[in-house]
Design a protein around this motif. Structure first.
Motif, PDB file in Angstrom:
ATOM      1  N   LEU A 245      -6.082  12.901   2.847  1.00 14.61           N
ATOM      2  CA  LEU A 245      -5.701  11.858   1.903  1.00 14.61           C
ATOM      3  C   LEU A 245      -6.132  12.234   0.492  1.00 14.61           C
ATOM      4  O   LEU A 245      -7.310  12.522   0.254  1.00 14.61           O
TER       5      LEU A 245
ATOM      6  N   GLY B 112      -0.989  -4.089   4.800  1.00 13.57           N
ATOM      7  CA  GLY B 112      -2.231  -4.354   5.510  1.00 13.57           C
ATOM      8  C   GLY B 112      -2.762  -3.117   6.204  1.00 13.57           C
ATOM      9  O   GLY B 112      -2.868  -2.056   5.608  1.00 13.57           O
ATOM     10  N   LEU B 113      -3.072  -3.270   7.498  1.00 13.75           N
ATOM     11  CA  LEU B 113      -3.632  -2.161   8.264  1.00 13.75           C
ATOM     12  C   LEU B 113      -2.614  -1.614   9.254  1.00 13.75           C
ATOM     13  O   LEU B 113      -2.976  -0.914  10.186  1.00 13.75           O
ATOM     14  N   ASP B 114      -1.381  -1.951   9.057  1.00  9.69           N
ATOM     15  CA  ASP B 114      -0.370  -1.590  10.047  1.00  9.69           C
ATOM     16  C   ASP B 114       0.146  -0.170   9.870  1.00  9.69           C
ATOM     17  O   ASP B 114      -0.304   0.587   9.017  1.00  9.69           O
ATOM     18  N   THR B 115       1.111   0.139  10.672  1.00  7.20           N
ATOM     19  CA  THR B 115       1.736   1.458  10.700  1.00  7.20           C
ATOM     20  C   THR B 115       2.080   1.962   9.315  1.00  7.20           C
ATOM     21  O   THR B 115       2.626   1.226   8.492  1.00  7.20           O
ATOM     22  N   GLN B 116       1.757   3.218   9.073  1.00  8.42           N
ATOM     23  CA  GLN B 116       2.192   3.839   7.829  1.00  8.42           C
ATOM     24  C   GLN B 116       3.526   4.530   8.069  1.00  8.42           C
ATOM     25  O   GLN B 116       3.710   5.217   9.071  1.00  8.42           O
TER      26      GLN B 116
ATOM     27  N   PHE C 154      -4.703   6.729  -2.807  1.00  9.12           N
ATOM     28  CA  PHE C 154      -3.881   5.631  -2.338  1.00  9.12           C
ATOM     29  C   PHE C 154      -3.941   4.481  -3.331  1.00  9.12           C
ATOM     30  O   PHE C 154      -4.791   4.451  -4.226  1.00  9.12           O
TER      31      PHE C 154
ATOM     32  N   ASN D 135       2.620   1.130   3.613  1.00  8.37           N
ATOM     33  CA  ASN D 135       2.470   0.131   4.685  1.00  8.37           C
ATOM     34  C   ASN D 135       2.032  -1.197   4.087  1.00  8.37           C
ATOM     35  O   ASN D 135       1.833  -1.340   2.876  1.00  8.37           O
TER      36      ASN D 135
ATOM     37  N   PHE E 153       6.179   7.279   6.711  1.00  9.48           N
ATOM     38  CA  PHE E 153       6.107   8.495   5.914  1.00  9.48           C
ATOM     39  C   PHE E 153       7.465   8.913   5.370  1.00  9.48           C
ATOM     40  O   PHE E 153       8.501   8.721   6.015  1.00  9.48           O
ATOM     41  N   GLY E 154       7.429   9.517   4.202  1.00 10.36           N
ATOM     42  CA  GLY E 154       8.601  10.182   3.661  1.00 10.36           C
ATOM     43  C   GLY E 154       8.781  11.537   4.299  1.00 10.36           C
ATOM     44  O   GLY E 154       7.950  11.978   5.095  1.00 10.36           O
TER      45      GLY E 154
ATOM     46  N   TYR F 118      -3.301   0.087  -3.493  1.00 11.10           N
ATOM     47  CA  TYR F 118      -3.062  -1.145  -2.741  1.00 11.10           C
ATOM     48  C   TYR F 118      -2.399  -2.221  -3.596  1.00 11.10           C
ATOM     49  O   TYR F 118      -2.209  -3.341  -3.156  1.00 11.10           O
TER      50      TYR F 118
ATOM     51  N   PHE G  84       0.416   5.764  -0.236  1.00  6.73           N
ATOM     52  CA  PHE G  84      -0.554   6.841  -0.003  1.00  6.73           C
ATOM     53  C   PHE G  84       0.068   8.201  -0.315  1.00  6.73           C
ATOM     54  O   PHE G  84       1.261   8.400  -0.102  1.00  6.73           O
TER      55      PHE G  84
ATOM     56  N   ASN H  62       0.825  -1.206   0.000  1.00  2.00           N
ATOM     57  CA  ASN H  62       0.000   0.000   0.000  1.00  2.00           C
ATOM     58  C   ASN H  62       0.857   1.252   0.000  1.00  2.00           C
ATOM     59  O   ASN H  62       1.843   1.343   0.729  1.00  2.00           O
TER      60      ASN H  62
END
Lengths: 114, 111
Positions: free
Chosen positions: B45, B96-100, B48, B94, B102-103, B50, B33, B31
């Motif tokens: 947002l 799944g649903l875990d931590t994103q 995004f 990221n 960031f740049g 996936y 974003f 994923n």
């Protein structure tokens, strides 16, 4: 649409004191995350708490989650000057599957006075 | 350590120009974003993705498009830049649903 809302918008405390920030959200979530952003920089992930968890610790950070009240709090203990930053809560909506973007609040700007 | 890089830290463009913002992640994340951050509005947002060649609109997709031809790269395109697109743009990735992750962000100014 804004899901998370942090409170307060700004907080100034003395070094060594504890800082508490709150976040409220509107709809059911998979998880709630807290991020830190130093001025003009990208976001740094601090901690993730899942919807079935009530409290989580990481170093000087303590996060609570109350899904019945749709709220979370971030506590930073023994604050340091380097903790000066903006803090955001972000929610990952319980949309029934798949990955969605996070919905962020507007942030709490924390200033630690030396 | 996950690394998310963005092609520019600062960018200045003129109204009407086509602008490309590039984001690359090195952790094989499925994923990716794009967000923009504005004072008083927080992060919002834009789009995004996936999977490769897949894209989904976020909260504010108008005026933007995206491209994901390779898993590690996600591009944000401003077809015809306007002054109201002056903002800080943040890319994240990221699984799944875990931590994103960031740049560092790209601060875009459109004159």
């Amino acid at each position: 649409s804004q899901q998370g809302e942090e409170d307060p918008q700004a907080l100034s405390i003395q070094e060594g004191e504890n800082a508490t920030m709150n976040c409220s959200y509107k709809t059911s979530i998979n998880n709630l995350q807290w991020y830190r952003q130093n001025s003009g920089r990208g976001l740094v992930h601090l901690i993730l708490i899942r919807s079935n968890e009530r409290e989580k610790h990481s170093g000087r950070l303590r996060v609570t989650l109350d899904t019945s009240k749709k709220s979370s709090s971030l506590l930073i203990t023994a604050s340091r000057a380097a903790d000066t930053a903006s803090y955001f809560c972000a929610t990952d909506l319980n949309s029934g599957g798949g990955a969605d973007g996070l919905t962020f609040g507007k942030g709490t700007h924390l200033i630690i006075q030396p | 350590d996950v690394k998310v890089t963005q092609s520019s830290r600062y960018l200045v463009k003129r109204t009407g120009e086509k602008v490309f913002l590039e984001c690359v992640q090195d952790m094989d994340h499925e994923n990716m974003f794009w967000y923009r951050q504005d004072p008083g509005l927080g992060l919002r947002l834009i789009y995004f993705s996936y999977d490769v060649k897949m894209k989904e609109k976020g909260d504010i997709p108008e005026g933007y498009s995206v491209s994901r031809e390779k898993k590690e790269r996600f591009s944000l395109i401003l077809e015809s830049a306007s002054t109201n697109q002056t903002s800080m743009y943040l890319c994240a990735s990221n699984i799944g649903l875990d931590t994103q992750y960031f740049g560092p962000g790209t601060r875009l100014t459109v004159l």
